[in-house]
Design a protein around this motif. Sequence first.
Motif, mmCIF file in Angstrom:
data_model
loop_
_atom_site.group_PDB
_atom_site.id
_atom_site.type_symbol
_atom_site.label_atom_id
_atom_site.label_comp_id
_atom_site.label_asym_id
_atom_site.label_seq_id
_atom_site.Cartn_x
_atom_site.Cartn_y
_atom_site.Cartn_z
ATOM 1 N N ASN A 9 0.846 -1.193 0.000
ATOM 2 C CA ASN A 9 0.000 0.000 0.000
ATOM 3 C C ASN A 9 0.884 1.247 0.000
ATOM 4 O OD1 ASN A 9 -2.125 1.778 0.194
ATOM 5 N ND2 ASN A 9 -2.434 1.473 2.390
ATOM 6 N N SER A 10 1.231 1.713 -1.184
ATOM 7 C CA SER A 10 2.116 2.868 -1.315
ATOM 8 C C SER A 10 1.774 3.635 -2.581
ATOM 9 C CB SER A 10 3.581 2.411 -1.376
ATOM 10 O OG SER A 10 4.431 3.471 -1.746
ATOM 11 N N ALA A 11 1.906 4.949 -2.497
ATOM 12 C CA ALA A 11 1.670 5.788 -3.673
ATOM 13 C C ALA A 11 2.726 5.549 -4.746
ATOM 14 C CB ALA A 11 1.672 7.263 -3.269
ATOM 15 N N TYR A 12 3.842 4.929 -4.368
ATOM 16 C CA TYR A 12 4.941 4.682 -5.306
ATOM 17 C C TYR A 12 4.887 3.277 -5.890
ATOM 18 C CZ TYR A 12 6.752 8.901 -3.112
ATOM 19 O OH TYR A 12 6.890 10.177 -2.646
ATOM 20 N N ARG A 13 3.845 2.523 -5.560
ATOM 21 C CA ARG A 13 3.779 1.150 -6.047
ATOM 22 C C ARG A 13 3.577 1.118 -7.561
ATOM 23 N NH1 ARG A 13 -1.281 -2.168 -4.396
ATOM 24 N NH2 ARG A 13 -2.022 -1.364 -6.408
ATOM 25 N N VAL A 14 4.416 0.329 -8.229
ATOM 26 C CA VAL A 14 4.313 0.090 -9.664
ATOM 27 C C VAL A 14 3.979 -1.374 -9.921
ATOM 28 C CG1 VAL A 14 5.555 0.128 -11.873
ATOM 29 C CG2 VAL A 14 5.924 1.960 -10.191
ATOM 30 N N TYR A 15 4.544 -2.261 -9.098
ATOM 31 C CA TYR A 15 4.380 -3.699 -9.294
ATOM 32 C C TYR A 15 3.619 -4.310 -8.120
ATOM 33 C CZ TYR A 15 8.123 -2.709 -12.593
ATOM 34 O OH TYR A 15 8.877 -2.185 -13.605
ATOM 35 N N ALA A 16 2.443 -4.870 -8.406
ATOM 36 C CA ALA A 16 1.622 -5.459 -7.347
ATOM 37 C C ALA A 16 2.269 -6.701 -6.757
ATOM 38 C CB ALA A 16 0.234 -5.812 -7.887
ATOM 39 N N ASP A 17 3.115 -7.392 -7.539
ATOM 40 C CA ASP A 17 3.748 -8.599 -7.011
ATOM 41 C C ASP A 17 5.064 -8.298 -6.293
ATOM 42 O OD1 ASP A 17 5.201 -7.907 -9.253
ATOM 43 O OD2 ASP A 17 5.468 -9.969 -9.956
ATOM 44 N N GLY A 18 5.425 -7.021 -6.220
ATOM 45 C CA GLY A 18 6.636 -6.635 -5.504
ATOM 46 C C GLY A 18 6.430 -6.639 -4.006
ATOM 47 N N ILE A 19 7.541 -6.685 -3.267
ATOM 48 C CA ILE A 19 7.453 -6.775 -1.812
ATOM 49 C C ILE A 19 8.307 -5.691 -1.152
ATOM 50 C CG2 ILE A 19 7.043 -9.245 -1.975
ATOM 51 C CD1 ILE A 19 10.318 -8.342 -0.468
ATOM 52 N N MET A 20 8.104 -5.544 0.148
ATOM 53 C CA MET A 20 8.958 -4.682 0.963
ATOM 54 C C MET A 20 9.389 -5.502 2.174
ATOM 55 S SD MET A 20 8.210 -0.913 2.644
ATOM 56 C CE MET A 20 6.737 -1.489 3.520
ATOM 57 N N TYR A 21 10.705 -5.599 2.379
ATOM 58 C CA TYR A 21 11.238 -6.391 3.490
ATOM 59 C C TYR A 21 12.332 -5.591 4.178
ATOM 60 C CZ TYR A 21 13.475 -10.180 6.085
ATOM 61 O OH TYR A 21 14.013 -10.961 7.073
#
Length: 388
Positions: free
Chosen positions: A117-129
Amino acid sequence: MIHTVQPGDTLFSIARRYGISIDSIRMWNSLQSDSLSLGQQLRVAPPAAQLSTGFYQPPVASISGTSAGAVNMQAIMVARNVFQVQVIPQAGFNQYRVSYPLPTGGTDTATFRDNINSAYRVYADGIMYAGKSSPRNIPVEAYTQVGLSLPLARALKKVSENEGNFDAINSYDKAIFSYGFIQFAGGASGGLGAMLMIVKSKQPQVFQQMFGQYGIDVQNAVPRPMVTCASPEAGRILSGDEAWTYIKSNKQLTTAFIAAGFHPSVILAQIESATRGYVSPALGMKTDLMLGGQLYSGVPLASIIRSEAGIATMIDLTVNQWITRTAAFFRQALEQIAAMDGIRTLQQLAAVDERRVLQTIVAQATDARVRDRTQKMLNSDLGFVKTS
């Protein structure tokens, strides 16, 4: 295997010598502190009872070019299975629970999610760790090993502690795949390929262990090194952004980077990359200064800002804002102080109280990131004594 402590040995230097983690040395020797004694004997390999949990070594699969015929795709697929990925569907996203071998002995786990959930999201399958391999656990010696003086090493270490972890990953924004404590970007214009090239050129066996056997490679190219990745599914070698997109989507390969963030050689490569990409540009910054109605053009900021805290702030803001904006912040603060104190020459300005400079940047900044980062340096244990 036993190592006898010699003069100058530290846990970090021993870990790097044997290609193991500092935590492994602590665990295998039940160490209560990081202090070592001459002649002390340390176990630098897991006890026999733990060998079954050591690093899995599948058949070697190297990528020597862009031809899929030169790659054993079956071996690569087998190698990747060392990373166990559990997918847990949730409302609106997938949660991933992964297990991975630490560089030598033992395993660890990580949990992350996609559809960030980010305004900078481009890829829905991407992650943040966020990661676990913290710069706080790395001694300042690691920073001097890449050629930094002790004041610069202390400054970069403090910047590191204010950034992220060595195994951190973001793969949801336009950079496609960002990695490490300063989030080296993997896209075509990013510096992650250069960091991987440092590992490959200086520690080829480590590169093979942590990346190569899983089908990840890096090649010298202009204007910057290019990453390639084997795709057994497609039966070919992907390169550049296509390779990073594949690595982003493949959670086993994402986990390979997490595991690599615990290896001392990969940590050193990240520090060296940060030195090349941020410390050197920060120390080379120049700005124009108006003092007493006279304009001084192209003044090196490092001729004025010479304390550990001041240098660390220059580096930290360069990481976040790059050199043009960072130079502007310092110019505005220095000119304000010069006007208030009647400073008219560069020689006078070179003696300025750098704590006051940072306080002025905090007071002037409209960007919360600039204020917060500068205030952290003001609150840190770094000194304000100017170095020669």
